[in-house]
Design an enzyme around this catalytic site. Sequence first.
Site, PDB file in Angstrom:
ATOM      1  N   GLY A  58      -1.765   8.751   9.783  1.00  0.00           N
ATOM      2  CA  GLY A  58      -0.652   9.577  10.242  1.00  0.00           C
ATOM      3  C   GLY A  58       0.507   8.760  10.787  1.00  0.00           C
ATOM      4  O   GLY A  58       1.518   9.307  11.235  1.00  0.00           O
ATOM      5  N   LYS A  95      -2.640   9.757  -6.702  1.00  0.00           N
ATOM      6  CA  LYS A  95      -2.061  10.713  -7.641  1.00  0.00           C
ATOM      7  C   LYS A  95      -2.176  10.210  -9.075  1.00  0.00           C
ATOM      8  O   LYS A  95      -2.548  10.963  -9.982  1.00  0.00           O
ATOM      9  CB  LYS A  95      -0.589  10.971  -7.304  1.00  0.00           C
ATOM     10  CG  LYS A  95       0.102  11.783  -8.404  1.00  0.00           C
ATOM     11  CD  LYS A  95       1.600  11.911  -8.251  1.00  0.00           C
ATOM     12  CE  LYS A  95       2.173  12.499  -9.537  1.00  0.00           C
ATOM     13  NZ  LYS A  95       3.602  12.822  -9.455  1.00  0.00           N
ATOM     14  N   LYS A 113       8.002   8.106  -6.650  1.00  0.00           N
ATOM     15  CA  LYS A 113       8.977   8.612  -5.681  1.00  0.00           C
ATOM     16  C   LYS A 113      10.422   8.333  -6.060  1.00  0.00           C
ATOM     17  O   LYS A 113      11.276   8.117  -5.187  1.00  0.00           O
ATOM     18  CB  LYS A 113       8.665   8.072  -4.280  1.00  0.00           C
ATOM     19  CG  LYS A 113       7.369   8.663  -3.704  1.00  0.00           C
ATOM     20  CD  LYS A 113       7.272   8.451  -2.211  1.00  0.00           C
ATOM     21  CE  LYS A 113       6.118   9.260  -1.632  1.00  0.00           C
ATOM     22  NZ  LYS A 113       6.036   9.164  -0.174  1.00  0.00           N
ATOM     23  N   GLN A 160      -5.189  -0.028  -0.906  1.00  0.00           N
ATOM     24  CA  GLN A 160      -4.132  -0.837  -0.278  1.00  0.00           C
ATOM     25  C   GLN A 160      -3.187  -1.391  -1.359  1.00  0.00           C
ATOM     26  O   GLN A 160      -3.053  -0.813  -2.420  1.00  0.00           O
ATOM     27  CB  GLN A 160      -4.737  -1.947   0.591  1.00  0.00           C
ATOM     28  CG  GLN A 160      -5.417  -1.446   1.855  1.00  0.00           C
ATOM     29  CD  GLN A 160      -6.883  -1.200   1.686  1.00  0.00           C
ATOM     30  OE1 GLN A 160      -7.570  -1.853   0.923  1.00  0.00           O
ATOM     31  NE2 GLN A 160      -7.421  -0.242   2.398  1.00  0.00           N
ATOM     32  N   GLY A 216       0.812  -1.213   0.000  1.00  0.00           N
ATOM     33  CA  GLY A 216       0.000   0.000   0.000  1.00  0.00           C
ATOM     34  C   GLY A 216       0.841   1.257   0.000  1.00  0.00           C
ATOM     35  O   GLY A 216       2.078   1.212  -0.002  1.00  0.00           O
ATOM     36  N   ASP A 217       0.171   2.392  -0.031  1.00  0.00           N
ATOM     37  CA  ASP A 217       0.815   3.718   0.024  1.00  0.00           C
ATOM     38  C   ASP A 217       1.730   3.973  -1.168  1.00  0.00           C
ATOM     39  O   ASP A 217       2.694   4.735  -1.076  1.00  0.00           O
ATOM     40  CB  ASP A 217       1.632   3.880   1.326  1.00  0.00           C
ATOM     41  CG  ASP A 217       0.833   3.500   2.554  1.00  0.00           C
ATOM     42  OD1 ASP A 217      -0.262   4.035   2.718  1.00  0.00           O
ATOM     43  OD2 ASP A 217       1.316   2.665   3.348  1.00  0.00           O
ATOM     44  N   LYS A 267      -1.334   5.606  -5.496  1.00  0.00           N
ATOM     45  CA  LYS A 267      -2.396   5.331  -6.469  1.00  0.00           C
ATOM     46  C   LYS A 267      -3.287   6.539  -6.712  1.00  0.00           C
ATOM     47  O   LYS A 267      -3.727   6.789  -7.828  1.00  0.00           O
ATOM     48  CB  LYS A 267      -3.229   4.139  -5.988  1.00  0.00           C
ATOM     49  CG  LYS A 267      -2.466   2.820  -5.952  1.00  0.00           C
ATOM     50  CD  LYS A 267      -3.314   1.684  -5.437  1.00  0.00           C
ATOM     51  CE  LYS A 267      -3.597   1.780  -3.963  1.00  0.00           C
ATOM     52  NZ  LYS A 267      -2.402   1.669  -3.107  1.00  0.00           N
ATOM     53  N   THR A 279      -4.178   8.352   5.998  1.00  0.00           N
ATOM     54  CA  THR A 279      -5.369   8.144   6.821  1.00  0.00           C
ATOM     55  C   THR A 279      -5.034   8.162   8.305  1.00  0.00           C
ATOM     56  O   THR A 279      -5.708   8.808   9.095  1.00  0.00           O
ATOM     57  CB  THR A 279      -6.034   6.795   6.465  1.00  0.00           C
ATOM     58  OG1 THR A 279      -6.479   6.852   5.116  1.00  0.00           O
ATOM     59  CG2 THR A 279      -7.226   6.513   7.371  1.00  0.00           C
ATOM     60  N   ALA A 309      -8.112   3.193   3.580  1.00  0.00           N
ATOM     61  CA  ALA A 309      -7.286   3.667   2.460  1.00  0.00           C
ATOM     62  C   ALA A 309      -7.211   5.186   2.498  1.00  0.00           C
ATOM     63  O   ALA A 309      -8.180   5.857   2.837  1.00  0.00           O
ATOM     64  CB  ALA A 309      -7.899   3.215   1.133  1.00  0.00           C
ATOM     65  N   GLY A 310      -6.063   5.720   2.138  1.00  0.00           N
ATOM     66  CA  GLY A 310      -5.921   7.168   2.042  1.00  0.00           C
ATOM     67  C   GLY A 310      -5.221   7.523   0.759  1.00  0.00           C
ATOM     68  O   GLY A 310      -4.045   7.213   0.581  1.00  0.00           O
ATOM     69  N   HIS A 311      -5.946   8.124  -0.175  1.00  0.00           N
ATOM     70  CA  HIS A 311      -5.351   8.518  -1.442  1.00  0.00           C
ATOM     71  C   HIS A 311      -5.115  10.019  -1.436  1.00  0.00           C
ATOM     72  O   HIS A 311      -6.049  10.804  -1.309  1.00  0.00           O
ATOM     73  CB  HIS A 311      -6.264   8.116  -2.604  1.00  0.00           C
ATOM     74  CG  HIS A 311      -6.302   6.637  -2.833  1.00  0.00           C
ATOM     75  ND1 HIS A 311      -7.107   6.038  -3.769  1.00  0.00           N
ATOM     76  CD2 HIS A 311      -5.622   5.620  -2.241  1.00  0.00           C
ATOM     77  CE1 HIS A 311      -6.915   4.723  -3.742  1.00  0.00           C
ATOM     78  NE2 HIS A 311      -6.027   4.464  -2.816  1.00  0.00           N
ATOM     79  N   THR A 312      -3.840  10.412  -1.557  1.00  0.00           N
ATOM     80  CA  THR A 312      -3.466  11.821  -1.501  1.00  0.00           C
ATOM     81  C   THR A 312      -3.241  12.364  -2.903  1.00  0.00           C
ATOM     82  O   THR A 312      -2.520  11.765  -3.706  1.00  0.00           O
ATOM     83  CB  THR A 312      -2.174  12.003  -0.670  1.00  0.00           C
ATOM     84  OG1 THR A 312      -2.391  11.463   0.641  1.00  0.00           O
ATOM     85  CG2 THR A 312      -1.807  13.471  -0.554  1.00  0.00           C
TER      86      THR A 312
END
Length: 423
Positions: A302, A18, A331, A224, A12-13, A16, A300, A39-42
Site C-alpha cells: 500500500g 496483468k 500504463k 519484482q 518492480g510494479d 507483470k 502488497t 511481490a504483489g501481482h494485480t
Amino acid sequence: MAVDLLLGLQWGDEGKGKIVDVLTSDYEIIARFQGGPNAGHTLEFDGQKHVLHTIPSGIFHEKTINLIGNGVVIDPVIFKKELENLQKHNIDYKSKLFISRKAHLILPTHRLLDAASEASKGKAKIGSTLKGIGPTYMDKTGRNGIRVGDLELENWKDKYRALADKHEKMIQFYDVNVQYNLAELEQEFYDAVDTLKELQFIDSEAFLHQAQKEGKTILAEGAQGSLLDIDFGTYPFVTSSTTTAAGACTGLGVAPNQIGEAYGIFKAYTTRVGSGPFPTELFDEDGETMGRVGNEFGATTGRARRCGWLDLVALKYAVQINGITQLIMMKGDVLSGFEKLKVCTAYNYKGEKIKHLPYNIEAENVTPVYTELKGWAADLTGMTKASELPKEFNDYVEYLEKVLQVPIKVVSVGPDRKQTILR
C-alpha cells in the site's frame, strides 16, 4: 519445447500480473521462479480486482497448471490467506497448483528478524517490506533453511525449533524494541502449514523437464524488477533474489539453452517503492499527476510509489542483461494529457556524459540528460486497436524501439485484461 520468460525491467510494479494473465491462454504451465510474498501481482477482469503474492498469475485460468518453483520463498500464513481468497471465487487450486519441495519457508522469526534488522539501521534503512524475505534467503545460502520438502518429515518441528531459537538470539543481538508473542505467531504458522500440506508437493525440475519433453508450453513468471536484482540492481537497495533471466534457470532448474522468448515489461514512465537512487524522480506536479492517475500504490504494502520520467539508460541496461526479445509497455494511458514528455537518454556522471548504467547512480554522481517528445491529449483507455492510437503515442513508442533496439509488441492502456493492444 522452450521455456518463455516474463520479466520486469524496472524497479518492480511494472504490471507483470496483468500480462501473465493476458498471456496465459497461450501457455499450459505458469511457473513462478523467485521472490516471496513481497511481490504483489494485480489482475483485473470481469469488474473485479485480484491481488496475488505468491501464487502464479495463471491460477484464474481453468486449464492452466501453476507451479511455485524452488527459487521462491513461501510464507505459509500469507499463502493460506491467498488460498482462502481463491476459495471465495470457487477456484479449484488443489488440482492445478503445485509447489516445489525445494522452495524455502519463511518462518515467523524470519519476519521478526527482518523488523529488527531494519529498525537497527535507522535512517540508513533499505525499505524492506518486513515480510522476512531477506533473512529467509540468508538462511538458504547459509544452509540453515527449512524447505517445503522438510514438511514431509516426521521431525520437521524439531528442525523448526532449533532454527527459531537461533533467530531469537539474533533478534536480541540487534538490541531494538521489537514486541512479539512468538507462541501466538507459531500457532498461526502451524495452522497455515497444515493448509499448505493439503497441496501437491513435487520435484519441480523433473516435472518441468518431463513437460518440456511432452511439448507443453511453459511461461516462467518473475517477481519484482531487474533493477532490484541482488547482483545487477541498485545494491544495497535491492531484493534478495535473482530477478533477471538467469533466475529462471536457477529458480526452476531449466537449462539456459532451453530459454525461448524473453518478454520484458516496463511502464511508459518510471516508479520506485522504498529507498534507493532514482535519477529521473520528479518532485513536482508532473510526478504527482503520474502517481495519482496511475494509482501508484503498492499491491502488497500500500506504500506510495515514487514517480519519474522514463529512464532509457536503466531500461536499456535491463534489456541487455536479460536478453529481451520482445517488449511490453504498460500504463501508456497515464501519460495522456502531458503537453511534453521527457525521456532520459544519458547521464552526466562525474562530469562525463555516459549512456550506460554505472556502478553508482546516487544523486551526487548522476544527473539525467533528457530528450523531449510531444505528448498527446487523447484518452487511450477505451481504445482496442493499434490503428486508434494517436500519432504522438505511436511516435513515442517508435522512439523507444529505436533506442532500445527491441520491438514493443504490446501496449497496455488500462488495468483490465481487455485494455491490451497488440502492435
